[in-house]
Design a protein around this motif. Structure first.
Motif, PDB file in Angstrom:
ATOM      1  N   PRO A  59       0.574  -1.088  -0.216  1.00 51.90           N
ATOM      2  CA  PRO A  59      -0.445  -0.079  -0.064  1.00 51.90           C
ATOM      3  C   PRO A  59       0.548   1.444  -0.320  1.00 51.90           C
ATOM      4  N   ILE A  60      -0.126   1.664  -0.122  1.00 57.87           N
ATOM      5  CA  ILE A  60       0.706   3.672  -0.138  1.00 57.87           C
ATOM      6  C   ILE A  60       0.634   4.664   0.740  1.00 57.87           C
ATOM      7  N   GLN A  61       0.829   5.947   1.228  1.00 59.39           N
ATOM      8  CA  GLN A  61       0.331   6.259   1.941  1.00 59.39           C
ATOM      9  C   GLN A  61      -0.334   8.001   0.868  1.00 59.39           C
ATOM     10  N   PRO A  62      -1.269   8.360   2.452  1.00 59.63           N
ATOM     11  CA  PRO A  62      -1.640  10.162   1.089  1.00 59.63           C
ATOM     12  C   PRO A  62      -0.782  10.851   1.103  1.00 59.63           C
ATOM     13  N   GLY A  63      -0.970  11.240  -0.131  1.00 56.42           N
ATOM     14  CA  GLY A  63       0.777  12.499  -0.399  1.00 56.42           C
ATOM     15  C   GLY A  63       1.452  11.839  -1.402  1.00 56.42           C
ATOM     16  N   GLN A  64       1.747  10.266  -1.479  1.00 55.44           N
ATOM     17  CA  GLN A  64       2.813   9.356  -1.825  1.00 55.44           C
ATOM     18  C   GLN A  64       2.583   8.868  -3.370  1.00 55.44           C
ATOM     19  N   ALA A  65       3.635   9.255  -4.077  1.00 51.96           N
ATOM     20  CA  ALA A  65       3.174   8.781  -5.365  1.00 51.96           C
ATOM     21  C   ALA A  65       4.117   7.823  -5.921  1.00 51.96           C
ATOM     22  N   VAL A  66       3.844   6.754  -6.762  1.00 51.20           N
ATOM     23  CA  VAL A  66       5.057   5.680  -7.275  1.00 51.20           C
ATOM     24  C   VAL A  66       4.645   5.858  -8.534  1.00 51.20           C
ATOM     25  N   ILE A  67       5.561   5.070  -9.819  1.00 52.03           N
ATOM     26  CA  ILE A  67       5.402   4.128 -11.040  1.00 52.03           C
ATOM     27  C   ILE A  67       5.858   3.506 -11.944  1.00 52.03           C
ATOM     28  N   THR A  68       4.550   3.153 -12.120  1.00 51.65           N
ATOM     29  CA  THR A  68       4.553   2.081 -13.532  1.00 51.65           C
ATOM     30  C   THR A  68       4.875   2.058 -14.949  1.00 51.65           C
ATOM     31  N   PRO A  69       5.149   1.072 -15.613  1.00 50.71           N
ATOM     32  CA  PRO A  69       4.829   1.110 -16.820  1.00 50.71           C
ATOM     33  C   PRO A  69       2.915   1.587 -16.887  1.00 50.71           C
ATOM     34  N   ALA A  70       2.911   1.722 -18.504  1.00 58.10           N
ATOM     35  CA  ALA A  70       1.629   2.090 -18.822  1.00 58.10           C
ATOM     36  C   ALA A  70       0.522   0.980 -19.606  1.00 58.10           C
ATOM     37  N   PHE A  71       1.673  -0.047 -19.793  1.00 55.54           N
ATOM     38  CA  PHE A  71       0.817  -1.071 -20.410  1.00 55.54           C
ATOM     39  C   PHE A  71      -0.148  -0.348 -21.793  1.00 55.54           C
ATOM     40  N   GLY A  72      -1.215  -1.111 -21.601  1.00 56.25           N
ATOM     41  CA  GLY A  72      -2.336  -0.685 -23.092  1.00 56.25           C
ATOM     42  C   GLY A  72      -2.090   0.826 -23.364  1.00 56.25           C
ATOM     43  N   LEU A  73      -2.140   1.850 -22.353  1.00 55.61           N
ATOM     44  CA  LEU A  73      -1.992   2.811 -22.146  1.00 55.61           C
ATOM     45  C   LEU A  73      -0.728   3.271 -23.571  1.00 55.61           C
ATOM     46  N   PRO A  74      -1.748   4.601 -23.780  1.00 54.21           N
ATOM     47  CA  PRO A  74      -1.026   5.451 -24.777  1.00 54.21           C
ATOM     48  C   PRO A  74       0.406   6.029 -24.758  1.00 54.21           C
ATOM     49  N   ASN A  75       0.734   5.847 -23.674  1.00 57.55           N
ATOM     50  CA  ASN A  75       2.000   6.963 -22.248  1.00 57.55           C
ATOM     51  C   ASN A  75       2.264   5.607 -21.712  1.00 57.55           C
ATOM     52  N   ARG A  76       3.467   6.078 -21.674  1.00 58.37           N
ATOM     53  CA  ARG A  76       4.437   5.362 -21.594  1.00 58.37           C
ATOM     54  C   ARG A  76       4.674   4.770 -19.729  1.00 58.37           C
ATOM     55  N   HIS A  77       4.430   5.825 -19.025  1.00 56.51           N
ATOM     56  CA  HIS A  77       4.090   5.708 -17.618  1.00 56.51           C
ATOM     57  C   HIS A  77       2.681   6.085 -17.324  1.00 56.51           C
ATOM     58  N   VAL A  78       2.069   5.242 -15.837  1.00 55.48           N
ATOM     59  CA  VAL A  78       1.529   6.298 -15.039  1.00 55.48           C
ATOM     60  C   VAL A  78       1.793   6.244 -14.047  1.00 55.48           C
ATOM     61  N   ILE A  79       1.458   7.621 -12.919  1.00 57.23           N
ATOM     62  CA  ILE A  79       1.893   7.476 -11.668  1.00 57.23           C
ATOM     63  C   ILE A  79       0.669   7.657 -10.554  1.00 57.23           C
ATOM     64  N   HIS A  80       1.144   6.451 -10.022  1.00 53.77           N
ATOM     65  CA  HIS A  80      -0.001   6.447  -9.198  1.00 53.77           C
ATOM     66  C   HIS A  80       0.397   7.394  -7.486  1.00 53.77           C
ATOM     67  N   CYS A  81      -1.217   7.925  -7.708  1.00 55.07           N
ATOM     68  CA  CYS A  81      -0.714   9.460  -6.514  1.00 55.07           C
ATOM     69  C   CYS A  81      -2.033   9.120  -5.562  1.00 55.07           C
ATOM     70  N   LEU A  82      -2.137   8.752  -3.758  1.00 55.75           N
ATOM     71  CA  LEU A  82      -2.671   8.836  -3.158  1.00 55.75           C
ATOM     72  C   LEU A  82      -3.238  10.000  -2.414  1.00 55.75           C
ATOM     73  N   GLY A  83      -4.614  11.043  -3.459  1.00 57.37           N
ATOM     74  CA  GLY A  83      -4.389  11.694  -2.352  1.00 57.37           C
ATOM     75  C   GLY A  83      -5.370  11.795  -1.287  1.00 57.37           C
ATOM     76  N   PRO A  84      -5.415  12.784  -0.423  1.00 57.33           N
ATOM     77  CA  PRO A  84      -6.305  12.945   1.090  1.00 57.33           C
ATOM     78  C   PRO A  84      -7.650  12.468   1.044  1.00 57.33           C
ATOM     79  N   VAL A  85      -8.039  11.782   1.537  1.00 53.22           N
ATOM     80  CA  VAL A  85      -9.955  11.394   1.577  1.00 53.22           C
ATOM     81  C   VAL A  85     -10.237  13.018   2.614  1.00 53.22           C
ATOM     82  N   TYR A  86     -11.138  13.526   2.094  1.00 51.35           N
ATOM     83  CA  TYR A  86     -10.692  15.056   2.754  1.00 51.35           C
ATOM     84  C   TYR A  86     -11.932  15.193   3.793  1.00 51.35           C
ATOM     85  N   GLY A  87     -11.330  15.507   5.120  1.00 57.16           N
ATOM     86  CA  GLY A  87     -11.786  15.889   6.657  1.00 57.16           C
ATOM     87  C   GLY A  87     -11.499  14.710   6.685  1.00 57.16           C
ATOM     88  N   ILE A  88     -10.469  13.598   6.525  1.00 58.48           N
ATOM     89  CA  ILE A  88     -10.252  12.179   7.281  1.00 58.48           C
ATOM     90  C   ILE A  88      -8.538  12.610   7.731  1.00 58.48           C
TER      91      ILE A  88
END
Length: 176
Positions: A59-88
């Motif tokens: 798992p990742i924590q709020p505010g963190q970002a990790v990167i993977t290849p994009a596979f079937g997407l037309p991009n090279r990479h996907v950067i995954h960010c976990l944003g905060p749940v507002y009020g929590i």
């Protein structure tokens, strides 16, 4: 809008169909699994390999970002960010800013010249759109000078109202 050698764009569109960008940002959940909204759209378009690549990074924590290849997407990479749940997840403004900052820093480290962001945390995580746009755009403006490889940042917004909100917010920050 141009900042130093970089361009910031705000437009309505489908984040999974940005074939002129090297990376797109996923509004991820902590387990980096498919879900609704942006995460579901990106996972569906990328194919099952994306879930497989995400599994060891979670798992990742709020505010963190990790990167993977994009596979079937037309991009090279996907950067995954976990944003905060507002009020929590607090301090939510700092955690949301961390998402944008960390995504840009990952793009820089991986030599990526262009990336597309959704409006992180504004869907199911409940972040007020106006405040989220201000935090997102001010963070990108402040972070870009330290990321000289990143030449283009596009905010890809789900609807016309969100795209217009981001354009107005960007103009106000530029004129401030």
């Amino acid at each position: 809008m141009n900042i130093a050698a970089s361009r910031i764009e705000c437009r309505q569109g489908d984040i999974a169909r940005q074939d002129d960008l090297q990376a797109v940002v996923n509004a991820a959940n902590a387990q980096l699994r498919s879900g609704g909204g942006v995460a579901g759209a990106l996972h569906r378009a990328a194919g099952p390999e994306l879930a497989e690549a995400c599994r060891p990074l979670a798992p990742i924590q709020p505010g963190q970002a990790v990167i993977t290849p994009a596979f079937g997407l037309p991009n090279r990479h996907v950067i995954h960010c976990l944003g905060p749940v507002y009020g929590i997840d607090e301090p939510s403004d700092e955690l949301l800013a961390d998402c944008y900052r960390h995504a840009l820093q990952l793009a820089e480290r991986h030599g990526l010249e262009s990336l597309g962001f959704p409006a992180l945390s504004t869907g199911a995580f409940g972040y007020p759109a106006t405040e989220a746009a201000r935090i997102a755009l001010s963070t990108v403006l402040a972070t870009l000078p330290g990321c000289p490889t990143v030449r283009r940042v596009r905010f890809v917004l789900f609807d016309a109202a969100a795209a217009e909100l981001h354009r107005r917010t960007l103009a106000a920050l530029r004129d401030a």
